[in-house]
Design an enzyme around this catalytic site. Structure first.
Site, PDB file in Angstrom:
ATOM      1  N   LYS A 243     109.473 -25.948   2.700  1.00  0.00           N
ATOM      2  CA  LYS A 243     110.849 -25.676   2.294  1.00  0.00           C
ATOM      3  C   LYS A 243     111.292 -24.732   3.451  1.00  0.00           C
ATOM      4  O   LYS A 243     110.919 -23.955   3.883  1.00  0.00           O
ATOM      5  CB  LYS A 243     110.722 -25.135   0.887  1.00  0.00           C
ATOM      6  CG  LYS A 243     110.431 -25.453  -0.257  1.00  0.00           C
ATOM      7  CD  LYS A 243     110.578 -24.614  -1.718  1.00  0.00           C
ATOM      8  CE  LYS A 243     110.162 -25.587  -2.743  1.00  0.00           C
ATOM      9  NZ  LYS A 243     110.114 -24.639  -3.958  1.00  0.00           N
TER      10      LYS A 243
ATOM     11  N   ASP B  19      99.356 -23.572   6.761  1.00  0.00           N
ATOM     12  CA  ASP B  19     100.065 -24.004   5.524  1.00  0.00           C
ATOM     13  C   ASP B  19     101.358 -24.682   6.244  1.00  0.00           C
ATOM     14  O   ASP B  19     102.038 -23.725   6.928  1.00  0.00           O
ATOM     15  CB  ASP B  19     100.109 -22.550   4.779  1.00  0.00           C
ATOM     16  CG  ASP B  19     100.964 -23.074   3.313  1.00  0.00           C
ATOM     17  OD1 ASP B  19     101.631 -23.900   3.480  1.00  0.00           O
ATOM     18  OD2 ASP B  19     100.502 -22.316   2.282  1.00  0.00           O
TER      19      ASP B  19
ATOM     20  N   THR C  35      87.219 -28.698  11.236  1.00  0.00           N
ATOM     21  CA  THR C  35      87.359 -27.831  10.176  1.00  0.00           C
ATOM     22  C   THR C  35      86.994 -28.431   8.959  1.00  0.00           C
ATOM     23  O   THR C  35      86.782 -29.959   8.791  1.00  0.00           O
ATOM     24  CB  THR C  35      88.718 -27.315   9.868  1.00  0.00           C
ATOM     25  OG1 THR C  35      89.590 -28.166   9.409  1.00  0.00           O
ATOM     26  CG2 THR C  35      89.042 -26.734  11.275  1.00  0.00           C
ATOM     27  N   GLU C  36      86.773 -27.656   7.934  1.00  0.00           N
ATOM     28  CA  GLU C  36      86.414 -28.487   6.698  1.00  0.00           C
ATOM     29  C   GLU C  36      87.616 -29.552   6.191  1.00  0.00           C
ATOM     30  O   GLU C  36      87.540 -30.715   5.461  1.00  0.00           O
ATOM     31  CB  GLU C  36      86.637 -27.597   5.426  1.00  0.00           C
ATOM     32  CG  GLU C  36      85.148 -26.596   5.657  1.00  0.00           C
ATOM     33  CD  GLU C  36      85.622 -25.304   6.291  1.00  0.00           C
ATOM     34  OE1 GLU C  36      84.644 -24.570   6.821  1.00  0.00           O
ATOM     35  OE2 GLU C  36      86.647 -25.242   6.995  1.00  0.00           O
ATOM     36  N   TYR C  37      88.775 -29.056   6.331  1.00  0.00           N
ATOM     37  CA  TYR C  37      90.007 -29.787   5.948  1.00  0.00           C
ATOM     38  C   TYR C  37      90.215 -31.079   6.816  1.00  0.00           C
ATOM     39  O   TYR C  37      90.584 -32.209   6.360  1.00  0.00           O
ATOM     40  CB  TYR C  37      91.494 -28.975   6.257  1.00  0.00           C
ATOM     41  CG  TYR C  37      91.875 -28.174   5.259  1.00  0.00           C
ATOM     42  CD1 TYR C  37      91.603 -28.775   3.763  1.00  0.00           C
ATOM     43  CD2 TYR C  37      92.474 -27.037   5.066  1.00  0.00           C
ATOM     44  CE1 TYR C  37      92.048 -28.063   2.606  1.00  0.00           C
ATOM     45  CE2 TYR C  37      92.957 -26.102   4.202  1.00  0.00           C
ATOM     46  CZ  TYR C  37      92.686 -26.893   2.824  1.00  0.00           C
ATOM     47  OH  TYR C  37      93.090 -26.023   1.827  1.00  0.00           O
ATOM     48  N   GLU C  38      89.763 -31.026   8.214  1.00  0.00           N
ATOM     49  CA  GLU C  38      89.787 -32.110   9.098  1.00  0.00           C
ATOM     50  C   GLU C  38      88.889 -33.132   8.641  1.00  0.00           C
ATOM     51  O   GLU C  38      89.021 -34.291   8.837  1.00  0.00           O
ATOM     52  CB  GLU C  38      89.462 -31.517  10.330  1.00  0.00           C
ATOM     53  CG  GLU C  38      89.625 -32.675  11.706  1.00  0.00           C
ATOM     54  CD  GLU C  38      89.574 -31.970  12.872  1.00  0.00           C
ATOM     55  OE1 GLU C  38      89.474 -32.816  13.831  1.00  0.00           O
ATOM     56  OE2 GLU C  38      89.440 -30.570  13.155  1.00  0.00           O
TER      57      GLU C  38
ATOM     58  N   GLU D  84      90.963 -17.506  15.809  1.00  0.00           N
ATOM     59  CA  GLU D  84      91.324 -18.337  14.776  1.00  0.00           C
ATOM     60  C   GLU D  84      92.123 -17.861  13.908  1.00  0.00           C
ATOM     61  O   GLU D  84      91.551 -16.985  13.171  1.00  0.00           O
ATOM     62  CB  GLU D  84      90.165 -19.267  14.239  1.00  0.00           C
ATOM     63  CG  GLU D  84      90.695 -20.469  13.269  1.00  0.00           C
ATOM     64  CD  GLU D  84      89.611 -21.074  12.620  1.00  0.00           C
ATOM     65  OE1 GLU D  84      89.837 -22.132  12.154  1.00  0.00           O
ATOM     66  OE2 GLU D  84      88.556 -20.404  12.395  1.00  0.00           O
TER      67      GLU D  84
ATOM     68  N   GLU E  57      91.985 -13.912   8.689  1.00  0.00           N
ATOM     69  CA  GLU E  57      92.286 -14.547   7.408  1.00  0.00           C
ATOM     70  C   GLU E  57      92.811 -13.296   6.159  1.00  0.00           C
ATOM     71  O   GLU E  57      92.287 -12.406   6.335  1.00  0.00           O
ATOM     72  CB  GLU E  57      90.981 -15.078   6.815  1.00  0.00           C
ATOM     73  CG  GLU E  57      91.253 -15.731   5.288  1.00  0.00           C
ATOM     74  CD  GLU E  57      92.392 -16.737   5.281  1.00  0.00           C
ATOM     75  OE1 GLU E  57      93.368 -16.385   4.318  1.00  0.00           O
ATOM     76  OE2 GLU E  57      92.278 -17.595   6.111  1.00  0.00           O
TER      77      GLU E  57
ATOM     78  N   ASN F 121      96.551  -9.750   8.157  1.00  0.00           N
ATOM     79  CA  ASN F 121      97.491 -10.472   8.281  1.00  0.00           C
ATOM     80  C   ASN F 121      98.033 -10.608   9.604  1.00  0.00           C
ATOM     81  O   ASN F 121      98.171 -10.061  10.636  1.00  0.00           O
ATOM     82  CB  ASN F 121      98.922  -9.719   7.515  1.00  0.00           C
ATOM     83  CG  ASN F 121      99.830 -10.701   7.346  1.00  0.00           C
ATOM     84  OD1 ASN F 121     100.331 -11.628   7.959  1.00  0.00           O
ATOM     85  ND2 ASN F 121     100.757 -10.611   6.205  1.00  0.00           N
TER      86      ASN F 121
END
Length: 214
Positions: free
Chosen positions: A122, A118, A191-194, A44, A69, A96
């Site tokens: 832009k 992310d 996920t937490e965001y999900e 992941e 991460e 990275n």
């Protein structure tokens, strides 16, 4: 995912090298030896707080999972979450994703997950998106011949951009889901965001793809 700086993070990582593996490049081509088995390896990119990794490791005990991460504070948070779990098939790397091919040998990875990356909205930042072609080049090399790329996001613009990017690169789409939670996939690990976004009624987009030679 922004988190407050943890001044004690370096000490924590030094004390937990069994979980957050230092100098990952030294293990290129030998990650099964690190795990001590020959199970498939899934990675992941962007771990969040570790919820996805823990859930997947529990659901698939015969698969090895590695979370990658760059942000040290996030790695620490994910490590703490994993340490609360009895699962032994998870490792973390504070690395990275641009260095993926320095960490893994060609064909060493069975599946890559990109969860709520992310969006870098832009145009001038497009090359930072994890679905930009330079990242796809890395994924193609480290994946097994039948390896899969799984991408999830709440961001419609990033999803549309990624589908075009995949198409231009020659990936074959196995799934394009414009409202993941509407189909109630029992195998989906959130996920937490999900959890946060879906609770607000936002759509979750998911696609599964593999490279054309697979």
């Amino acid at each position: 995912m922004r988190q407050r700086n943890k001044p004690w993070a370096d000490t924590f990582l030094q004390e937990n090298k069994h979980l957050v593996i230092p100098e990952a490049q030294q293990h290129k081509g030998n990650w099964n030896k690190v795990f001590g088995n020959n199970n498939p390896i899934h990675i992941e990119i962007g771990t969040g707080k570790g919820q996805f990794l823990v859930g997947m490791a529990e659901q698939y005990p015969n698969i090895n999972f590695i979370g990658i991460e760059l942000a040290k504070s996030i790695v620490v948070t994910a490590a703490q979450k994993i340490m609360e779990s009895p699962q032994q098939n998870i490792l973390l790397l504070n690395e990275n994703a641009a260095n993926l091919r320095e960490i893994f040998a060609d064909g060493e990875i069975a599946c890559i997950y990109l969860n709520f990356s992310d969006p870098w909205p832009k145009t001038r930042h497009a090359k930072r998106r994890l679905t930009y072609y330079s990242f796809l080049e890395h994924y193609e090399k480290v994946l097994t011949p039948d390896g899969e790329l799984v991408f999830k996001t709440d961001n419609q613009g990033l999803f549309e951009y990624s589908l075009v990017s995949f198409s231009h690169f020659g990936l074959k789409l196995k799934e394009v889901n414009l409202d993941l939670h509407a189909v109630e996939d029992p195998t989906n690990v959130m996920t937490e965001y999900e959890e946060k976004f879906s609770a607000k009624g936002q759509r979750i987009y998911r696609c599964r793809a593999h490279f054309s030679q697979n």
